[in-house]
Design a protein around this motif. Structure first.
Motif, mmCIF file in Angstrom:
data_model
loop_
_atom_site.group_PDB
_atom_site.id
_atom_site.type_symbol
_atom_site.label_atom_id
_atom_site.label_comp_id
_atom_site.label_asym_id
_atom_site.label_seq_id
_atom_site.Cartn_x
_atom_site.Cartn_y
_atom_site.Cartn_z
ATOM 1 N N THR A 1 -12.076 -13.079 8.304
ATOM 2 C CA THR A 1 -12.847 -13.813 7.305
ATOM 3 C C THR A 1 -13.146 -12.974 6.070
ATOM 4 O OG1 THR A 1 -14.906 -13.163 8.415
ATOM 5 C CG2 THR A 1 -13.940 -15.287 9.044
ATOM 6 N N ALA A 2 -12.742 -11.708 6.072
ATOM 7 C CA ALA A 2 -12.964 -10.838 4.911
ATOM 8 C C ALA A 2 -12.096 -11.297 3.746
ATOM 9 C CB ALA A 2 -12.641 -9.393 5.270
ATOM 10 N N GLY A 3 -12.664 -11.319 2.551
ATOM 11 C CA GLY A 3 -11.918 -11.720 1.368
ATOM 12 C C GLY A 3 -11.036 -10.603 0.857
ATOM 13 N N PRO A 4 -10.056 -10.928 0.019
ATOM 14 C CA PRO A 4 -9.133 -9.913 -0.495
ATOM 15 C C PRO A 4 -9.814 -8.838 -1.328
ATOM 16 C CG PRO A 4 -8.823 -12.025 -1.605
ATOM 17 C CD PRO A 4 -9.706 -12.281 -0.436
ATOM 18 N N LEU A 5 -10.916 -9.179 -2.005
ATOM 19 C CA LEU A 5 -11.621 -8.183 -2.812
ATOM 20 C C LEU A 5 -12.183 -7.082 -1.933
ATOM 21 C CD1 LEU A 5 -12.590 -7.343 -5.595
ATOM 22 C CD2 LEU A 5 -14.626 -8.752 -5.256
ATOM 23 N N ALA A 6 -12.792 -7.433 -0.808
ATOM 24 C CA ALA A 6 -13.356 -6.437 0.103
ATOM 25 C C ALA A 6 -12.258 -5.559 0.698
ATOM 26 C CB ALA A 6 -14.146 -7.124 1.215
ATOM 27 N N VAL A 7 -11.144 -6.178 1.063
ATOM 28 C CA VAL A 7 -10.028 -5.433 1.652
ATOM 29 C C VAL A 7 -9.412 -4.486 0.631
ATOM 30 C CG1 VAL A 7 -7.744 -5.648 2.698
ATOM 31 C CG2 VAL A 7 -9.546 -7.261 3.322
ATOM 32 N N LEU A 8 -9.175 -4.984 -0.577
ATOM 33 C CA LEU A 8 -8.582 -4.169 -1.644
ATOM 34 C C LEU A 8 -9.480 -2.989 -1.999
ATOM 35 C CD1 LEU A 8 -6.368 -3.822 -3.838
ATOM 36 C CD2 LEU A 8 -7.734 -5.312 -5.302
ATOM 37 N N ASN A 9 -10.779 -3.235 -2.157
ATOM 38 C CA ASN A 9 -11.707 -2.159 -2.509
ATOM 39 C C ASN A 9 -11.785 -1.097 -1.424
ATOM 40 O OD1 ASN A 9 -12.322 -3.279 -4.977
ATOM 41 N ND2 ASN A 9 -14.193 -4.276 -4.291
ATOM 42 N N ALA A 10 -11.692 -1.506 -0.164
ATOM 43 C CA ALA A 10 -11.748 -0.548 0.940
ATOM 44 C C ALA A 10 -10.551 0.387 0.909
ATOM 45 C CB ALA A 10 -11.810 -1.288 2.273
ATOM 46 N N ILE A 11 -9.368 -0.159 0.695
ATOM 47 C CA ILE A 11 -8.168 0.674 0.657
ATOM 48 C C ILE A 11 -8.174 1.574 -0.572
ATOM 49 C CG2 ILE A 11 -5.651 0.654 0.495
ATOM 50 C CD1 ILE A 11 -5.636 -1.893 2.125
ATOM 51 N N LYS A 12 -8.549 1.033 -1.720
ATOM 52 C CA LYS A 12 -8.615 1.856 -2.929
ATOM 53 C C LYS A 12 -9.667 2.951 -2.786
ATOM 54 C CE LYS A 12 -6.840 -1.040 -6.649
ATOM 55 N NZ LYS A 12 -7.124 -1.566 -8.003
ATOM 56 N N VAL B 1 0.842 -1.195 0.000
ATOM 57 C CA VAL B 1 0.000 0.000 0.000
ATOM 58 C C VAL B 1 0.879 1.247 0.000
ATOM 59 C CG1 VAL B 1 -1.825 1.258 1.208
ATOM 60 C CG2 VAL B 1 -1.781 -1.237 1.284
ATOM 61 N N ASP B 2 0.531 2.231 -0.795
ATOM 62 C CA ASP B 2 1.279 3.481 -0.877
ATOM 63 C C ASP B 2 1.022 4.311 0.384
ATOM 64 O OD1 ASP B 2 2.715 5.642 -1.677
ATOM 65 O OD2 ASP B 2 1.366 6.259 -3.279
ATOM 66 N N MET B 3 1.994 4.359 1.278
ATOM 67 C CA MET B 3 1.892 5.122 2.527
ATOM 68 C C MET B 3 3.190 5.884 2.740
ATOM 69 S SD MET B 3 0.131 2.248 5.035
ATOM 70 C CE MET B 3 1.455 1.048 4.707
ATOM 71 N N ASP C 1 -5.062 6.341 8.660
ATOM 72 C CA ASP C 1 -6.197 6.347 7.741
ATOM 73 C C ASP C 1 -6.512 4.935 7.236
ATOM 74 O OD1 ASP C 1 -6.455 9.042 8.011
ATOM 75 O OD2 ASP C 1 -5.484 9.556 6.109
ATOM 76 N N VAL C 2 -5.466 4.192 6.858
ATOM 77 C CA VAL C 2 -5.664 2.828 6.362
ATOM 78 C C VAL C 2 -6.260 1.955 7.462
ATOM 79 C CG1 VAL C 2 -4.473 0.736 5.609
ATOM 80 C CG2 VAL C 2 -3.887 2.944 4.585
ATOM 81 N N LYS D 1 -10.899 -1.045 9.644
ATOM 82 C CA LYS D 1 -11.724 -1.389 10.805
ATOM 83 C C LYS D 1 -13.209 -1.401 10.450
ATOM 84 C CE LYS D 1 -8.707 -0.027 14.637
ATOM 85 N NZ LYS D 1 -8.506 0.917 15.770
ATOM 86 N N GLY D 2 -13.554 -0.721 9.360
ATOM 87 C CA GLY D 2 -14.953 -0.685 8.936
ATOM 88 C C GLY D 2 -15.344 -1.818 8.006
ATOM 89 N N VAL D 3 -14.396 -2.699 7.675
ATOM 90 C CA VAL D 3 -14.683 -3.807 6.774
ATOM 91 C C VAL D 3 -15.151 -5.013 7.582
ATOM 92 C CG1 VAL D 3 -13.744 -5.384 5.044
ATOM 93 C CG2 VAL D 3 -12.975 -3.000 5.106
ATOM 94 N N LYS D 4 -16.321 -5.517 7.256
ATOM 95 C CA LYS D 4 -16.859 -6.673 7.964
ATOM 96 C C LYS D 4 -15.958 -7.882 7.781
ATOM 97 C CE LYS D 4 -21.038 -9.513 8.336
ATOM 98 N NZ LYS D 4 -22.399 -9.756 7.792
ATOM 99 N N GLY D 5 -15.649 -8.550 8.870
ATOM 100 C CA GLY D 5 -14.832 -9.747 8.812
ATOM 101 C C GLY D 5 -13.364 -9.512 9.074
ATOM 102 N N VAL D 6 -12.959 -8.251 9.206
ATOM 103 C CA VAL D 6 -11.561 -7.941 9.521
ATOM 104 C C VAL D 6 -11.381 -7.991 11.031
ATOM 105 C CG1 VAL D 6 -9.775 -6.158 9.517
ATOM 106 C CG2 VAL D 6 -11.135 -6.571 7.454
ATOM 107 N N ASP D 7 -10.552 -8.909 11.500
ATOM 108 C CA ASP D 7 -10.351 -9.089 12.940
ATOM 109 C C ASP D 7 -9.030 -8.522 13.427
ATOM 110 O OD1 ASP D 7 -12.763 -10.518 13.058
ATOM 111 O OD2 ASP D 7 -11.754 -12.393 12.542
ATOM 112 N N LYS D 8 -8.018 -8.528 12.570
ATOM 113 C CA LYS D 8 -6.692 -8.071 12.982
ATOM 114 C C LYS D 8 -6.032 -7.310 11.844
ATOM 115 C CE LYS D 8 -2.292 -9.815 14.845
ATOM 116 N NZ LYS D 8 -1.534 -11.043 15.223
ATOM 117 N N ILE D 9 -5.390 -6.190 12.163
ATOM 118 C CA ILE D 9 -4.753 -5.347 11.152
ATOM 119 C C ILE D 9 -3.317 -5.055 11.579
ATOM 120 C CG2 ILE D 9 -4.841 -3.164 9.886
ATOM 121 C CD1 ILE D 9 -7.828 -3.004 10.783
#
Length: 257
Positions: free
Chosen positions: A47-58, A9-11, A19-20, A25-33
Motif C-alpha cells: 500500500t506504500a505509494g511511489p513517492l515513499a518508495v522512491l525517497n527511501a531508495i534515494k 535502480v543503480d545496482m 542494501d536496497v 523493508k523499513g517503509v510502511k506499507g511495503v509487503d513484497k520486494i
C-alpha cells in the motif's frame, strides 16, 4: 487496494541488492520486494505509494527512477509525461528544459514529479491548463483547468489544475507529490505551464482569484500518454547513451534534464 511500483535502480553487486532490500523493508506499507540485479529493477508491492518508495531508495544514496505503477492484480492504471518545450525561456534554445511525469497509483491517487532547469531562481507557479495547444504560449494553453468552476487557490482547494509553487535554486528545481484531485486520464491532452512568478493561492488582489498573480507562462508542454508498469524495459537513454540512473544522477545534481 495493493499496488505495484516498478523502479530502475543503480545496482552493481549483491551488496547493493541487500542494501536496497533492507531500506525498503523499513517503509510502511511495503509487503513484497522483488529485486533483480541482472535487470537492475526493483518491484515493490503493498500500500506504500511511489513517492515513499522512491525517497527511501534515494535516501540510501542510490539513483532511482519510477518506471511505472499498476494494480497488484495486473494492468496499467495510467501514466503520462509532459516535456516543457515552449515558452519565453526557450526562444533561443531547442533543448527542453523541464519534465513532468504522471503515474496513476490507484483509482484515486496520482503520483506526479516535476523537474525544471534554466529558469530564474525563486518560486514559480505550476498549473495544468485547459488546452494542449503550444502555438502561442501561454495564451494558446487556455485558462487553468477548472471543471468545478471554483476560484483559484491552492493544490487542495482551488482549481483542479492548481499545482502550487516550484522552488528554483541555481537555475534548478524539482517537486514530487501525490494527489487525489485528478487522474492521469483526465489530464492527458491538456498542457502544464510554469509561470514567471509565485502563486499567492488566491489570497491577493488583482488576478489572484484567476491565476494567483503568478504572471505569464514561461515554460509549457502537452501532457501525453506514456508507458506504464512493465511496458518499457529500456535501461539506456536514447538521447545521451547514459543509463537511466546515470541520467537521474545528473538530474539530481542539476547537470542534466
Amino acid at each position: 487496494m495493493a499496488i505495484k511500483v516498478q523502479l530502475a535502480v543503480d545496482m552493481t553487486c549483491q551488496s547493493c541488492v541487500d542494501d536496497v532490500t533492507h531500506v525498503l523493508k523499513g517503509v510502511k506499507g511495503v509487503d513484497k520486494i522483488d529485486v533483480s540485479l541482472d535487470s537492475k529493477q526493483v518491484v515493490v508491492e503493498g500500500t506504500a505509494g511511489p513517492l515513499a518508495v522512491l525517497n527511501a531508495i534515494k535516501g540510501s544514496g542510490r539513483a532511482a527512477v519510477v518506471r511505472g505503477t499498476g494494480s497488484s492484480v495486473g494492468g496499467n492504471i495510467g501514466a503520462a509525461v509532459c516535456i516543457f518545450e515552449e515558452g519565453q525561456a526557450l526562444k533561443n534554445s531547442s533543448t527542453p528544459r523541464g519534465l513532468a511525469r504522471f503515474v496513476q497509483v490507484d483509482e484515486k491517487t496520482c503520483f506526479v514529479d516535476i523537474t525544471v532547469s534554466g529558469i530564474s531562481n525563486g518560486e514559480h507557479a505550476v498549473a495544468i491548463h485547459e488546452c494542449g495547444d503550444l502555438s502561442s504560449v501561454p495564451e494558446s494553453c487556455g485558462k487553468h483547468w477548472n471543471p468545478d468552476g471554483v476560484d483559484h487557490g491552492n493544490a487542495r482547494a482551488g482549481h483542479r489544475g492548481d499545482i502550487g509553487n516550484l522552488a528554483v535554486s541555481d537555475g534548478w528545481g524539482d517537486m514530487a507529490f501525490e494527489t487525489n484531485r485528478f487522474k492521469v486520464w483526465e489530464v492527458i491532452g491538456r498542457s502544464m505551464v510554469i509561470a514567471a512568478g509565485a502563486d499567492d493561492f488566491g489570497k491577493g488582489p488583482g488576478s489572484s482569484k484567476v491565476d494567483g498573480n503568478s504572471g505569464s507562462g514561461i515554460l509549457a508542454g502537452v501532457i501525453a500518454r506514456s508507458a506504464g508498469l512493465f511496458e518499457n524495459e529500456k535501461q539506456v537513454c536514447a538521447c545521451s547513451g547514459n543509463t537511466l540512473w546515470a541520467e537521474q544522477r545528473l538530474i539530481d545534481k542539476g547537470q542534466r534534464l
